[in-house]
Design a protein around this motif. Structure first.
Motif, PDB file in Angstrom:
ATOM      1  N   GLY A   1       0.790  -1.224   0.000  1.00  0.00           N
ATOM      2  CA  GLY A   1       0.000   0.000   0.000  1.00  0.00           C
ATOM      3  C   GLY A   1       0.821   1.273   0.000  1.00  0.00           C
ATOM      4  O   GLY A   1       2.045   1.272  -0.150  1.00  0.00           O
ATOM      5  N   GLN A   2       0.111   2.391   0.191  1.00  0.00           N
ATOM      6  CA  GLN A   2       0.776   3.698   0.207  1.00  0.00           C
ATOM      7  C   GLN A   2       1.523   3.945   1.511  1.00  0.00           C
ATOM      8  O   GLN A   2       2.553   4.631   1.517  1.00  0.00           O
ATOM      9  N   GLU A   3       1.001   3.384   2.611  1.00  0.00           N
ATOM     10  CA  GLU A   3       1.628   3.629   3.904  1.00  0.00           C
ATOM     11  C   GLU A   3       1.164   2.576   4.899  1.00  0.00           C
ATOM     12  O   GLU A   3       0.107   1.957   4.744  1.00  0.00           O
TER      13      GLU A   3
ATOM     14  N   ARG B   1       5.024   5.669  11.307  1.00  0.00           N
ATOM     15  CA  ARG B   1       4.565   5.524   9.934  1.00  0.00           C
ATOM     16  C   ARG B   1       5.732   5.216   9.027  1.00  0.00           C
ATOM     17  O   ARG B   1       6.843   5.692   9.238  1.00  0.00           O
TER      18      ARG B   1
ATOM     19  N   PRO C   1       6.262   4.795   4.587  1.00  0.00           N
ATOM     20  CA  PRO C   1       5.652   4.698   3.259  1.00  0.00           C
ATOM     21  C   PRO C   1       5.763   3.276   2.746  1.00  0.00           C
ATOM     22  O   PRO C   1       6.784   2.608   2.933  1.00  0.00           O
ATOM     23  N   GLY C   2       4.680   2.786   2.119  1.00  0.00           N
ATOM     24  CA  GLY C   2       4.705   1.445   1.551  1.00  0.00           C
ATOM     25  C   GLY C   2       5.331   1.449   0.164  1.00  0.00           C
ATOM     26  O   GLY C   2       5.974   2.425  -0.243  1.00  0.00           O
TER      27      GLY C   2
ATOM     28  N   GLY D   1       3.696   1.539  -2.542  1.00  0.00           N
ATOM     29  CA  GLY D   1       2.918   2.405  -3.423  1.00  0.00           C
ATOM     30  C   GLY D   1       2.293   1.698  -4.600  1.00  0.00           C
ATOM     31  O   GLY D   1       1.903   2.345  -5.580  1.00  0.00           O
TER      32      GLY D   1
ATOM     33  N   PRO E   1      -3.552   1.500  -3.917  1.00  0.00           N
ATOM     34  CA  PRO E   1      -4.026   2.741  -3.297  1.00  0.00           C
ATOM     35  C   PRO E   1      -4.742   2.489  -1.973  1.00  0.00           C
ATOM     36  O   PRO E   1      -5.925   2.799  -1.810  1.00  0.00           O
TER      37      PRO E   1
ATOM     38  N   THR F   1      -4.242   2.258   2.573  1.00  0.00           N
ATOM     39  CA  THR F   1      -3.488   2.634   3.757  1.00  0.00           C
ATOM     40  C   THR F   1      -3.826   1.666   4.882  1.00  0.00           C
ATOM     41  O   THR F   1      -4.963   1.203   4.995  1.00  0.00           O
TER      42      THR F   1
ATOM     43  N   THR G   1      -6.896  -2.333   6.720  1.00  0.00           N
ATOM     44  CA  THR G   1      -6.456  -1.722   5.469  1.00  0.00           C
ATOM     45  C   THR G   1      -7.669  -1.225   4.701  1.00  0.00           C
ATOM     46  O   THR G   1      -8.615  -1.985   4.470  1.00  0.00           O
TER      47      THR G   1
ATOM     48  N   VAL H   1      -7.178   4.605   0.195  1.00  0.00           N
ATOM     49  CA  VAL H   1      -6.816   5.979   0.537  1.00  0.00           C
ATOM     50  C   VAL H   1      -7.904   6.912   0.010  1.00  0.00           C
ATOM     51  O   VAL H   1      -8.724   6.533  -0.842  1.00  0.00           O
TER      52      VAL H   1
ATOM     53  N   ALA I   1      -9.599   7.019  -3.647  1.00  0.00           N
ATOM     54  CA  ALA I   1      -9.474   5.748  -4.373  1.00  0.00           C
ATOM     55  C   ALA I   1     -10.795   4.995  -4.311  1.00  0.00           C
ATOM     56  O   ALA I   1     -11.482   4.999  -3.291  1.00  0.00           O
TER      57      ALA I   1
END
Length: 502
Positions: A350-352, A365, A367-368, A370, A373, A375, A408, A411, A414
């Motif tokens: 994911g994004q994060e 936190r 960042p994943g 990416g 989409p 979190t 999960t 985001v 999305a």
């Protein structure tokens, strides 16, 4: 054997304890579970305390060690937390999550866990689990842990001789001759037992023998003379029987490079990889060449990259960014490879990944990758349940299980795009396209409809027929039972089990 015949042929419990770790106790226990099933009994496995990252969800949605789930399968019964009431899941070299009767009860430092204070509460729990199990099955096939003679831990031991004494079990000492020093390990293990403990030790099993067994006949006689205990068998090492392994210690040996003529599937070798049995079906599928690696070049050569579950998602995500694997996965995706994440791997895609309450780490936190989409926020409540679901709207009913901490969601902005629809109406996972998706469901790759979909983009490489994993597992349990039965004196085993322990 009828119910009436079983009741009149009640067998005393049997425990397979070891001279050390990795001597083959789990496999031997699985073998005897299947042997007793073949002989008309209604057996069940039991291990009071297991330490493993590879766990499984029971039908009630509770968590046990995967080894006991495998042993239950060999015994032909549904798994239950009473078969493994205490599970330790390492989070670091010194800290474990403690799972009691299927539910996490907190993290403990090893020093704190093995203190005498409070030990009797855990002993009461595991003893009661055994007592409940014994009322439902015959016989109970028990497994010890590590060495039978860890004398520095005798006062706090829950799983070896104190458990055998409570269960009035006949103990068979398993020794690994392949590692060498079998005479010293067997004799030393026996001599370090107390006189009370020795009363329960009824046999010795020599495991993983290589070569001509006739050359070890004098060795058998020597061990029996030294210890005053019969050797019930010498079981040869095997290479052609495949039973799920208890831990991931051997995964690096499967680190093989990509090959031609098959679909190359790489499982990213995470430091805290859990539930690696998710990939057993693919590993045995004749259409697939599967290997485990964190080598960036090998990842970029793969047709399919699978990101597995993790006991420490943020820690593994941090490591993937540090060692360049994250960039390799992104590059493989850009070049057309399929990327699939399962559980922690889904979170990583994911994004994060957020952990504001420090459930899993001191990081707030990260960042994943990416790729999806979504979190993820870590939560203290662990989800454990077996599930039935529909994969991408298919009418085929699929099965799997969830074991995870964290939620999960897409985001902001999305669209919802679930991969699976569960039979209770809930959605699972995220589907970006046919080459990029993630799920929380362990065992999703045990379902033929999912495997076929995963391999479909590589149809030009496929020539073999689909793989029936359930039939394969049944065949392996039977082969294992036949192998062990051939080299063990089962008449002696039944004689031992027909007598009361002591």
């Amino acid at each position: 054997m009828s119910q009436q015949e079983q009741e009149s042929n009640t067998l005393c419990p049997i425990m397979f304890a070891g001279t050390g770790s990795d001597v083959g106790k789990s496999i031997i226990t699985s073998a005897f579970c299947r042997i007793f099933l073949q002989d008309g009994y209604h057996p069940a496995p039991f291990k009071a305390q297991n330490m493993a990252l590879n766990s499984y969800a029971t039908p009630e949605g509770l968590e046990i060690g995967r080894a006991q789930a495998v042993q239950a399968e060999a015994a032909g019964v549904s798994c239950h937390t009473d078969m493994n009431p205490l599970l330790l899941k390492p989070t670091t070299d010194k800290i474990c999550q403690v799972v009691l009767n299927g539910r996490p009860v907190g993290n403990q430092h090893a020093y704190e866990y093995f203190r005498v204070e409070g030990r009797e509460e855990l002993r009461k729990e595991v003893n009661e689990a055994f007592d409940r199990l014994e009322k439902r099955y015959n016989p109970i096939v028990m497994e010890g842990a590590g060495s039978i003679s860890e004398i520095n831990l005798r006062a706090v031991d829950l799983v070896n001789m104190p458990m055998a004494i409570h269960a009035k079990a006949n103990v068979i000492l398993v020794a690994d001759i392949d590692r060498g020093g079998v005479f010293a390990s067997v004799y030393g293990s026996v001599m370090l037992l107390t006189e009370e403990e020795k009363k329960y030790l009824k046999g010795i099993l020599i495991n993983k023998f290589r070569g001509d067994i006739r050359l070890f006949e004098s060795g058998i006689k020597t061990i029996e003379e030294l210890c005053g205990i019969p050797v019930i068998g010498v079981v040869p090492y095997y290479k052609d029987i495949y039973i799920e392994e208890e831990d991931s210690v051997m995964l690096q040996t499967k680190n093989l490079q990509a090959t031609y003529g098959k679909v190359n599937v790489v499982v990213v070798l995470l430091r805290h990889l859990s539930n690696f049995t998710d990939f057993n079906v693919l590993e045995r599928d004749p259409r697939v060449h599967l290997y485990y690696t964190n080598n960036t070049d090998e990842i970029e050569k793969a047709d399919i990259v699978l990101i597995p579950g993790s006991k420490s998602t943020l820690s593994d995500l941090y490591e993937l960014r540090r060692n360049g694997v994250a960039q390799s996965i992104a590059k493989a995706h850009k070049n057309g490879a399929t990327i699939v994440g399962i559980c922690g791997g889904f979170q990583i895609m994911g994004q994060e990944v957020c952990d504001p309450n420090h459930v899993e780490s001191n990081l707030d936190r990260l960042p994943g990758l990416g790729l999806l989409p979504v979190t993820t926020q870590m939560e203290g409540e662990k989800v454990t349940r077996q599930v039935r679901f529909s994969f991408l709207g298919s009418e085929t009913v699929c099965e799997g299980y969830e074991i995870h901490m964290g939620a999960t969601v897409p985001v902001g902005g999305a669209k919802d795009s679930p991969l699976n629809k569960l039979d209770d109406g809930r959605d699972d996972g995220y589907f970006l396209n046919d080459k990029c998706f993630g799920t929380y469901i362990h065992g999703i790759l045990d379902n033929e409809v999912v495997i076929d979909y995963l391999l479909a983009p590589y149809a030009d490489k496929l020539s073999d027929t689909p793989f029936d994993f359930n039939a394969f597992k049944e065949e392996q349990y039977n082969k294992l039972a036949d192998h062990v039965r051939k080299y063990v004196d089962m008449d002696l085993v039944y004689k031992i089990m027909g007598e009361s322990a002591q």
